[in-house]
Design a protein around this motif. Sequence first.
Motif, PDB file in Angstrom:
ATOM      1  N   GLY A 205       0.961  -1.192   0.109  1.00  0.00           N
ATOM      2  CA  GLY A 205      -0.144  -0.016   0.162  1.00  0.00           C
ATOM      3  C   GLY A 205       0.766   1.311   0.008  1.00  0.00           C
ATOM      4  N   GLY A 206      -0.033   2.406   0.046  1.00  0.00           N
ATOM      5  CA  GLY A 206       0.943   3.572   0.027  1.00  0.00           C
ATOM      6  C   GLY A 206       0.741   4.349  -1.351  1.00  0.00           C
ATOM      7  N   SER A 207       1.233   5.923  -1.478  1.00  0.00           N
ATOM      8  CA  SER A 207       1.215   6.489  -2.183  1.00  0.00           C
ATOM      9  C   SER A 207       2.299   6.775  -3.285  1.00  0.00           C
ATOM     10  N   LYS A 208       3.752   6.299  -2.650  1.00  0.00           N
ATOM     11  CA  LYS A 208       4.647   6.707  -3.356  1.00  0.00           C
ATOM     12  C   LYS A 208       5.555   5.452  -3.224  1.00  0.00           C
ATOM     13  N   SER A 209       6.142   4.807  -4.308  1.00  0.00           N
ATOM     14  CA  SER A 209       7.301   3.858  -4.181  1.00  0.00           C
ATOM     15  C   SER A 209       8.350   3.744  -5.343  1.00  0.00           C
ATOM     16  N   GLU A 210       9.513   3.610  -4.729  1.00  0.00           N
ATOM     17  CA  GLU A 210      10.606   3.226  -5.580  1.00  0.00           C
ATOM     18  C   GLU A 210      11.466   1.940  -5.367  1.00  0.00           C
ATOM     19  N   GLU A 211      11.944   1.325  -6.312  1.00  0.00           N
ATOM     20  CA  GLU A 211      12.815   0.103  -6.318  1.00  0.00           C
ATOM     21  C   GLU A 211      14.014   0.586  -6.657  1.00  0.00           C
ATOM     22  N   PHE A 212      15.142  -0.317  -6.140  1.00  0.00           N
ATOM     23  CA  PHE A 212      16.478  -0.022  -6.461  1.00  0.00           C
ATOM     24  C   PHE A 212      16.871  -1.389  -7.073  1.00  0.00           C
ATOM     25  N   ILE A 324      -4.637  -4.776 -11.056  1.00  0.00           N
ATOM     26  CA  ILE A 324      -6.077  -5.585 -11.243  1.00  0.00           C
ATOM     27  C   ILE A 324      -6.917  -5.170  -9.989  1.00  0.00           C
ATOM     28  N   GLY A 325      -6.287  -5.106  -8.805  1.00  0.00           N
ATOM     29  CA  GLY A 325      -6.896  -4.951  -7.444  1.00  0.00           C
ATOM     30  C   GLY A 325      -7.851  -3.824  -7.454  1.00  0.00           C
ATOM     31  N   ALA A 326      -7.533  -2.803  -8.050  1.00  0.00           N
ATOM     32  CA  ALA A 326      -8.402  -1.619  -7.831  1.00  0.00           C
ATOM     33  C   ALA A 326      -9.931  -1.823  -8.536  1.00  0.00           C
ATOM     34  N   HIS A 327      -9.680  -2.663  -9.603  1.00  0.00           N
ATOM     35  CA  HIS A 327     -10.778  -2.996 -10.601  1.00  0.00           C
ATOM     36  C   HIS A 327     -11.896  -4.142  -9.672  1.00  0.00           C
ATOM     37  N   LEU A 328     -11.159  -4.765  -8.712  1.00  0.00           N
ATOM     38  CA  LEU A 328     -11.944  -5.749  -8.309  1.00  0.00           C
ATOM     39  C   LEU A 328     -12.336  -5.392  -6.968  1.00  0.00           C
ATOM     40  N   ALA A 329     -11.745  -4.381  -6.318  1.00  0.00           N
ATOM     41  CA  ALA A 329     -12.002  -3.915  -4.809  1.00  0.00           C
ATOM     42  C   ALA A 329     -11.461  -5.086  -3.964  1.00  0.00           C
ATOM     43  N   GLY A 373     -21.444 -10.705 -18.209  1.00  0.00           N
ATOM     44  CA  GLY A 373     -21.572 -10.518 -16.911  1.00  0.00           C
ATOM     45  C   GLY A 373     -20.091 -10.331 -16.201  1.00  0.00           C
ATOM     46  N   ILE A 374     -19.193 -10.505 -17.160  1.00  0.00           N
ATOM     47  CA  ILE A 374     -17.766 -10.531 -16.420  1.00  0.00           C
ATOM     48  C   ILE A 374     -17.084  -9.013 -16.653  1.00  0.00           C
ATOM     49  N   PRO A 375     -16.612  -8.533 -15.543  1.00  0.00           N
ATOM     50  CA  PRO A 375     -15.937  -7.258 -15.980  1.00  0.00           C
ATOM     51  C   PRO A 375     -15.117  -7.343 -17.205  1.00  0.00           C
ATOM     52  N   PHE A 376     -15.038  -6.066 -18.058  1.00  0.00           N
ATOM     53  CA  PHE A 376     -14.268  -5.833 -19.311  1.00  0.00           C
ATOM     54  C   PHE A 376     -13.466  -4.865 -19.057  1.00  0.00           C
ATOM     55  N   LEU A 377     -12.089  -4.729 -19.124  1.00  0.00           N
ATOM     56  CA  LEU A 377     -11.303  -4.004 -19.092  1.00  0.00           C
ATOM     57  C   LEU A 377     -10.418  -3.901 -20.342  1.00  0.00           C
ATOM     58  N   VAL A 378      -9.950  -2.570 -20.415  1.00  0.00           N
ATOM     59  CA  VAL A 378      -9.248  -2.274 -21.908  1.00  0.00           C
ATOM     60  C   VAL A 378      -7.703  -1.735 -21.659  1.00  0.00           C
ATOM     61  N   ASP A 379      -7.052  -1.971 -22.585  1.00  0.00           N
ATOM     62  CA  ASP A 379      -5.674  -1.271 -22.502  1.00  0.00           C
ATOM     63  C   ASP A 379      -6.127   0.387 -22.772  1.00  0.00           C
ATOM     64  N   PRO A 380      -5.165   1.051 -22.091  1.00  0.00           N
ATOM     65  CA  PRO A 380      -5.388   2.616 -22.226  1.00  0.00           C
ATOM     66  C   PRO A 380      -5.443   3.089 -23.828  1.00  0.00           C
ATOM     67  N   ARG A 381      -4.732   2.301 -24.663  1.00  0.00           N
ATOM     68  CA  ARG A 381      -4.913   2.798 -26.057  1.00  0.00           C
ATOM     69  C   ARG A 381      -6.352   2.572 -26.823  1.00  0.00           C
ATOM     70  N   VAL A 382      -7.057   1.959 -26.005  1.00  0.00           N
ATOM     71  CA  VAL A 382      -8.370   1.845 -26.567  1.00  0.00           C
ATOM     72  C   VAL A 382      -9.115   3.109 -26.185  1.00  0.00           C
ATOM     73  N   ASP A 407     -19.862   1.959 -30.159  1.00  0.00           N
ATOM     74  CA  ASP A 407     -20.439   0.454 -30.239  1.00  0.00           C
ATOM     75  C   ASP A 407     -20.421  -0.247 -29.238  1.00  0.00           C
ATOM     76  N   PHE A 408     -19.143   0.060 -28.395  1.00  0.00           N
ATOM     77  CA  PHE A 408     -19.139  -0.936 -26.996  1.00  0.00           C
ATOM     78  C   PHE A 408     -18.283  -0.042 -25.941  1.00  0.00           C
ATOM     79  N   ALA A 409     -18.759  -0.703 -24.798  1.00  0.00           N
ATOM     80  CA  ALA A 409     -18.327   0.132 -23.612  1.00  0.00           C
ATOM     81  C   ALA A 409     -17.190  -0.689 -22.644  1.00  0.00           C
ATOM     82  N   TRP A 410     -16.815  -0.120 -21.722  1.00  0.00           N
ATOM     83  CA  TRP A 410     -15.825  -1.028 -20.775  1.00  0.00           C
ATOM     84  C   TRP A 410     -15.915  -0.328 -19.257  1.00  0.00           C
ATOM     85  N   ASP A 411     -15.392  -1.326 -18.609  1.00  0.00           N
ATOM     86  CA  ASP A 411     -15.636  -1.007 -17.265  1.00  0.00           C
ATOM     87  C   ASP A 411     -14.360  -0.156 -16.590  1.00  0.00           C
ATOM     88  N   GLY A 412     -13.355  -0.323 -17.382  1.00  0.00           N
ATOM     89  CA  GLY A 412     -12.173   0.554 -16.945  1.00  0.00           C
ATOM     90  C   GLY A 412     -10.908  -0.013 -17.725  1.00  0.00           C
TER      91      GLY A 412
END
Length: 605
Positions: A205-212, A324-329, A373-382, A407-412
């Motif tokens: 969790g948390g708001s900012k993160s860096e790996e070395f 994906i966690g944010a999309h499935l709560a 009835g299944i969540p439908f997510l798309v790449d940001p290029r869509v 013609d179609f929608a998405w959940d996120g």
Amino acid sequence: MVLRLSTLFLRTLREDPVDAEVASHKLLVRAGYIRRAAPGIYTWLPLGLRVLAKVEAIVREEMNAIGAQEVHFPALLPREPYEATGRWTEYGEGLFRLKDRKDADYLLAPTHEEMFTLLVKDLYSSYKDLPVTLYQIQNKYRDEARPRAGLLRGREFIMKDSYSFDVDDAGLEASYQAHRAAYLRIFSRLGLEIVPVYATAGAMGGSKSEEFLHPTEVGEDTFVRSAGGYAANVEAVTTVVPAEIDYAGAPAFEVKDTPDTPTIDSLVACANAIAPRADREWTAADTLKNVVLAVTLPTGERQLVVVGVPGDRAVDLKRIEANIGAHLAAAGELGVEAATDEDIKKVPALVKGYIGPALGLDAATLGAESSSGIPFLVDPRVVAGTTWITGANEHGKHVFGLVAGRDFAWDGTIEAVEVRAGDEAPDGSGPLETARGIEMGHIFQLGRKYAEALDLKVLDQNGKLVTVTMGSYGVGVTRAVAALAESNHDDRGLVWPRNVAPADVHLMVTGKGEELFAEAERIAAGLEARGLEVIFDDRPKVSAGVKFGDAELIGVPTIAVVGRGLAEGLVEVKDRATGTAENVAVADVVETLVARARGWDLPRP
């Protein structure tokens, strides 16, 4: 200190262990630094402990230098604090859980956020007590599904974890930056090349993160960087989103027969055959590939998700796991894999090879789930106005000219595909290049997640209770030993940097004359008196070839040989890294070796 090979608890091996995949694993076992106790679990032998202690000392010195104070928690912990933060469940199968004789639940700690938080809560209650930073160097436990590469991916490992506690976000930022600078000094002193990269927080969790990350081909982490200075773990890279397209004049979509086209390549070939275009051929980039994934939640429940991505892009499961966690709560460790045929058969609306989004939706219905009835997510290029060839949810049929947002929608949207070399950096600093690396450290601005869960509050200047804000900072200590071995070896064995080597000098006798051993004893005593650590190969009945082989395998920076040259008053001094050797007068050899060990240009008293 003089370590005599005649009595040292050491057996070197000439052959690589059968389960070893990478150089560090092979050499640390062969040279007698570690031994396998079980998959992902290792015993540290005397030479290994000496290297480990020197790594720990560097970490400890730099932590102390920023005012951090050392504590030590048990590794065996009760369930209740982890239950309060939700991580008893969120860690899923990665947590070692056990019961005592009274049937109470315990765990072997993977990290200690909860315990540090409760310790500060127990002892501090005022803003005057803060800021404070506490750290420990301690064993951690994670039930890796596939432990591999020796110390690089184990089930038990040693980590330095530290935690900062501040009254406000400005204090947290200062603590975070202090740790960041300390980490750069630690890795510089260890001689490890390090690239700090943006990262996702994951279960922490948390708001900012860096790996070395330490760049190496055997690393498990893929990261990207640009010439302009951007660097990120691929899981944290954000796509440069294209502009939306006005689709007011776009023609209606058409459903066409496309028999025997369950793959992108077969679909592109069919599209060019049945619907050729005048300006250019259809390519995989014109198709929308809809991939069915199965997500294993921390509760063990299996959740199906459909992800739509451009057909010329490969799905990256690690990027999906991280986002994906944010999309499935759902919080915590999520397992993501391709759905099986059995998974797909349970949902009649999913027609394998011909899966597409729900059709006939307009922009006002965005956010509705797919027809399955299944969540439908798309790449940001869509984005709205982009036009696609995609499955018609009917065997042997595809849709041509399907317009996103009309013609179609998405959940996120979700970062779901592999990042390619040449993709644009999200900060505009140029094209990205990809590399692999070992995660050596990770720092997080945790914020108030754990403090709120465990009710860590202090009185502020106005006598009002405020929730403390926290940071978490880890360094892989045993992993650092492996990374050093991985980056410091040749075809003969290890080549340790001086500041972490198990000794300063590897002294040996080649020959059988008593005068040779007597002179070597004198040299060893002289070096010990000057504060140097010496490995002395005093074995009388071992050949010179075996002694040289062991010295090169063990990897001490300087090798001194008392042999046939002694008749002329000379001792051979060899640099392990370069292989260069010189003959030094026996009267000067102690000073020469001291000078080398301490980095002096010339021998001096």
